[in-house]
Structures are given as structure tokens and as C-alpha cells.
Write a protein that holds these residues in place. Structure first.
Motif, mmCIF file in Angstrom:
data_model
loop_
_atom_site.group_PDB
_atom_site.id
_atom_site.type_symbol
_atom_site.label_atom_id
_atom_site.label_comp_id
_atom_site.label_asym_id
_atom_site.label_seq_id
_atom_site.Cartn_x
_atom_site.Cartn_y
_atom_site.Cartn_z
ATOM 1 N N ASP A 42 -34.567 11.458 31.112
ATOM 2 C CA ASP A 42 -34.521 10.627 29.910
ATOM 3 C C ASP A 42 -35.488 11.214 28.879
ATOM 4 O O ASP A 42 -36.691 11.258 29.090
ATOM 5 C CB ASP A 42 -34.917 9.192 30.266
ATOM 6 N N HIS A 56 -36.834 8.663 35.675
ATOM 7 C CA HIS A 56 -35.990 8.116 34.600
ATOM 8 C C HIS A 56 -35.000 9.174 34.137
ATOM 9 O O HIS A 56 -35.396 10.271 33.758
ATOM 10 C CB HIS A 56 -36.853 7.649 33.423
ATOM 11 N N TRP A 57 -33.710 8.811 34.163
ATOM 12 C CA TRP A 57 -32.657 9.749 33.801
ATOM 13 C C TRP A 57 -31.755 9.148 32.754
ATOM 14 O O TRP A 57 -31.739 7.948 32.542
ATOM 15 C CB TRP A 57 -31.824 10.094 35.037
ATOM 16 N N GLU A 58 -30.957 10.017 32.144
ATOM 17 C CA GLU A 58 -29.907 9.568 31.242
ATOM 18 C C GLU A 58 -28.677 10.412 31.502
ATOM 19 O O GLU A 58 -28.777 11.551 31.947
ATOM 20 C CB GLU A 58 -30.354 9.675 29.783
#
Length: 66
Positions: A42, A56-58
Motif C-alpha cells: 500500500d 498493508h497491501w493494495e
């Protein structure tokens, strides 16, 4: 004792992986990538709170984002 590796609220789109089950998360990300999503860290979290970037990823596919 059965330990859940994820939590999902039926009233929410949030899913949280817990207990260090990175294999499950990698499997989910692999399935999304097979369907054309680009998964990455992210970028907002990376800029604002880099210490949290590992968790945290997107994902992006066209106009779809998570």
C-alpha cells in the motif's frame, strides 16, 4: 482447538489474516493475480507509516481497487 487464519465480518468487505498464516494470504493474492490484479505494498502506508508496510497491501485491476 481450531485456530482461524482469517476473520471476516459479513457486514464488511474487510478480511484480516492472523496467526502468521502468510501461506493463506499468498494463496489469495496468487488467485487475484491470476485474474489480472496487480498486488503491491500500500503506497499510502509506505509513505506515511513505513513500519507498517509489511502488513498493508493494495490491489489494482483497471478501475477496481482494494
Amino acid at each position: 482447538m481450531d485456530i482461524k487464519t482469517y476473520h471476516t465480518d459479513v457486514n464488511s468487505t474487510h478480511i484480516t489474516v492472523s496467526n502468521g498464516e502468510k501461506r493463506l494470504l499468498n494463496k489469495v493474492f496468487g488467485l487475484l493475480e491470476e485474474r489480472g490484479f496487480k498486488i503491491q505494498t500500500d503506497q499510502r502506508i509506505l509513505r506515511e507509516s513505513p513500519i507498517l508496510a509489511d502488513t498493508h497491501w493494495e490491489g489494482i485491476k483497471g478501475q477496481l481497487q482494494f
